[in-house]
Design a protein around this motif. Structure first.
Motif, PDB file in Angstrom:
ATOM      1  N   LEU A   1       0.822  -1.216   0.000  1.00 50.20           N
ATOM      2  CA  LEU A   1       0.000   0.000   0.000  1.00 50.20           C
ATOM      3  C   LEU A   1       0.853   1.262   0.000  1.00 50.20           C
ATOM      4  N   ALA A   2       2.046   1.173   0.571  1.00 49.88           N
ATOM      5  CA  ALA A   2       2.941   2.337   0.596  1.00 49.88           C
ATOM      6  C   ALA A   2       3.310   2.775  -0.816  1.00 49.88           C
ATOM      7  N   GLU A   3       3.260   1.835  -1.769  1.00 50.13           N
ATOM      8  CA  GLU A   3       3.607   2.120  -3.161  1.00 50.13           C
ATOM      9  C   GLU A   3       2.380   2.466  -4.008  1.00 50.13           C
ATOM     10  N   ALA A   4       1.192   2.356  -3.444  1.00 51.21           N
ATOM     11  CA  ALA A   4      -0.041   2.581  -4.213  1.00 51.21           C
ATOM     12  C   ALA A   4      -0.231   4.063  -4.526  1.00 51.21           C
ATOM     13  N   PRO A   5      -0.740   4.379  -5.714  1.00 53.89           N
ATOM     14  CA  PRO A   5      -0.966   5.780  -6.087  1.00 53.89           C
ATOM     15  C   PRO A   5      -1.990   6.476  -5.176  1.00 53.89           C
ATOM     16  N   ALA A   6      -3.073   5.783  -4.869  1.00 55.03           N
ATOM     17  CA  ALA A   6      -4.091   6.347  -3.975  1.00 55.03           C
ATOM     18  C   ALA A   6      -3.946   5.634  -2.631  1.00 55.03           C
ATOM     19  N   ARG A   7      -2.896   5.982  -1.940  1.00 55.32           N
ATOM     20  CA  ARG A   7      -2.500   5.290  -0.720  1.00 55.32           C
ATOM     21  C   ARG A   7      -3.411   5.619   0.461  1.00 55.32           C
ATOM     22  N   PRO A   8      -4.030   4.577   1.071  1.00 56.44           N
ATOM     23  CA  PRO A   8      -4.806   4.831   2.288  1.00 56.44           C
ATOM     24  C   PRO A   8      -3.881   4.961   3.498  1.00 56.44           C
ATOM     25  N   THR A   9      -4.388   5.526   4.548  1.00 55.02           N
ATOM     26  CA  THR A   9      -3.685   5.533   5.825  1.00 55.02           C
ATOM     27  C   THR A   9      -3.702   4.105   6.362  1.00 55.02           C
ATOM     28  N   VAL A  10      -2.579   3.632   6.881  1.00 54.82           N
ATOM     29  CA  VAL A  10      -2.490   2.273   7.412  1.00 54.82           C
ATOM     30  C   VAL A  10      -2.163   2.361   8.904  1.00 54.82           C
ATOM     31  N   ILE A  11      -3.039   1.748   9.699  1.00 52.99           N
ATOM     32  CA  ILE A  11      -2.861   1.721  11.151  1.00 52.99           C
ATOM     33  C   ILE A  11      -2.684   0.267  11.571  1.00 52.99           C
ATOM     34  N   ALA A  12      -1.511  -0.064  12.083  1.00 46.51           N
ATOM     35  CA  ALA A  12      -1.246  -1.426  12.552  1.00 46.51           C
ATOM     36  C   ALA A  12      -1.935  -1.641  13.892  1.00 46.51           C
ATOM     37  N   LEU A  13      -2.665  -2.737  13.987  1.00 47.42           N
ATOM     38  CA  LEU A  13      -3.302  -3.154  15.245  1.00 47.42           C
ATOM     39  C   LEU A  13      -2.697  -4.509  15.593  1.00 47.42           C
ATOM     40  N   THR A  14      -1.858  -4.549  16.602  1.00 45.47           N
ATOM     41  CA  THR A  14      -1.155  -5.799  16.862  1.00 45.47           C
ATOM     42  C   THR A  14      -0.744  -5.962  18.315  1.00 45.47           C
ATOM     43  N   ALA A  15      -0.600  -7.211  18.695  1.00 48.73           N
ATOM     44  CA  ALA A  15      -0.084  -7.529  20.025  1.00 48.73           C
ATOM     45  C   ALA A  15       1.436  -7.574  20.020  1.00 48.73           C
ATOM     46  N   SER A  16       2.031  -7.430  18.844  1.00 50.38           N
ATOM     47  CA  SER A  16       3.493  -7.397  18.711  1.00 50.38           C
ATOM     48  C   SER A  16       3.970  -5.983  19.028  1.00 50.38           C
ATOM     49  N   VAL A  17       4.374  -5.756  20.262  1.00 42.65           N
ATOM     50  CA  VAL A  17       4.618  -4.383  20.707  1.00 42.65           C
ATOM     51  C   VAL A  17       6.066  -4.084  21.103  1.00 42.65           C
ATOM     52  N   LEU A  18       6.973  -4.977  20.794  1.00 41.88           N
ATOM     53  CA  LEU A  18       8.368  -4.699  21.104  1.00 41.88           C
ATOM     54  C   LEU A  18       8.869  -3.560  20.215  1.00 41.88           C
ATOM     55  N   PRO A  19       9.836  -2.798  20.686  1.00 39.74           N
ATOM     56  CA  PRO A  19      10.306  -1.637  19.903  1.00 39.74           C
ATOM     57  C   PRO A  19      10.709  -1.985  18.470  1.00 39.74           C
ATOM     58  N   HIS A  20      11.396  -3.114  18.258  1.00 39.88           N
ATOM     59  CA  HIS A  20      11.799  -3.462  16.895  1.00 39.88           C
ATOM     60  C   HIS A  20      10.594  -3.839  16.030  1.00 39.88           C
ATOM     61  N   GLU A  21       9.528  -4.366  16.640  1.00 36.69           N
ATOM     62  CA  GLU A  21       8.309  -4.699  15.888  1.00 36.69           C
ATOM     63  C   GLU A  21       7.570  -3.420  15.483  1.00 36.69           C
ATOM     64  N   ARG A  22       7.520  -2.469  16.390  1.00 39.81           N
ATOM     65  CA  ARG A  22       6.908  -1.171  16.079  1.00 39.81           C
ATOM     66  C   ARG A  22       7.711  -0.482  14.965  1.00 39.81           C
ATOM     67  N   ALA A  23       9.016  -0.529  15.063  1.00 35.27           N
ATOM     68  CA  ALA A  23       9.868   0.091  14.032  1.00 35.27           C
ATOM     69  C   ALA A  23       9.669  -0.598  12.689  1.00 35.27           C
ATOM     70  N   ALA A  24       9.523  -1.919  12.689  1.00 32.03           N
ATOM     71  CA  ALA A  24       9.295  -2.649  11.437  1.00 32.03           C
ATOM     72  C   ALA A  24       7.970  -2.251  10.807  1.00 32.03           C
ATOM     73  N   ALA A  25       6.955  -2.050  11.625  1.00 29.28           N
ATOM     74  CA  ALA A  25       5.644  -1.627  11.105  1.00 29.28           C
ATOM     75  C   ALA A  25       5.745  -0.253  10.458  1.00 29.28           C
ATOM     76  N   MET A  26       6.424   0.655  11.106  1.00 27.38           N
ATOM     77  CA  MET A  26       6.558   2.006  10.557  1.00 27.38           C
ATOM     78  C   MET A  26       7.418   1.983   9.296  1.00 27.38           C
ATOM     79  N   ALA A  27       8.459   1.171   9.286  1.00 29.89           N
ATOM     80  CA  ALA A  27       9.325   1.062   8.102  1.00 29.89           C
ATOM     81  C   ALA A  27       8.578   0.446   6.922  1.00 29.89           C
ATOM     82  N   ALA A  28       7.601  -0.427   7.203  1.00 32.80           N
ATOM     83  CA  ALA A  28       6.831  -1.068   6.138  1.00 32.80           C
ATOM     84  C   ALA A  28       5.810  -0.119   5.523  1.00 32.80           C
TER      85      ALA A  28
END
Length: 124
Positions: free
Chosen positions: A73-100
């Motif tokens: 979706l980050a590459e899509a022309p009409a990109r929606p806002t993406v909000i991750a909802l997850t139980a994976s809350v370690l700092p590196h997991e949060r960083a991976a979500a933002m990087a994705a």
């Protein structure tokens, strides 16, 4: 009317999000059009059928990692806002979500008010 796609494999979590939205105070949240998908494949089908403004994205899905969809979706022309909802809350997991390509991160379990606030912020 805003359109939101909830990508969540657990039915109970989908029921919870529907209930929170139906009782939300901000009209923009209470009146949104909620679409649902239980897998990455279903999400891709839904997104191909109609555009959405926001994707509420579980990360751990039965057919893959939700961050794959966030990156697409980050590459899509009409990109929606993406909000991750997850139980994976370690700092590196949060960083991976933002990087994705996620725009925001809400960890499970979350308070109803937090979901409403994040939706209202991104729908305005």
């Amino acid at each position: 009317m805003s359109r939101v796609l909830l990508v969540e494999d657990e039915e109970l979590n989908r029921v919870l999000v529907r209930a929170i939205i139906s009782r939300a105070e901000p009209p923009a949240v209470r009146g949104l059009d909620l679409l649902e998908a239980g897998s990455l494949a279903d999400a891709r089908d839904a997104l191909a059928a109609e555009p959405v403004d926001v994707v509420l994205l579980d990360v751990n899905l039965p057919d893959g990692n939700g961050l794959e969809l966030a990156a697409e979706l980050a590459e899509a022309p009409a990109r929606p806002t993406v909000i991750a909802l997850t139980a994976s809350v370690l700092p590196h997991e949060r960083a991976a979500a933002m990087a994705a390509g996620c725009d925001a991160f809400l960890d499970k379990p979350y308070a109803a008010a937090d979901l409403v606030t994040i939706l209202a912020t991104h729908l305005s």
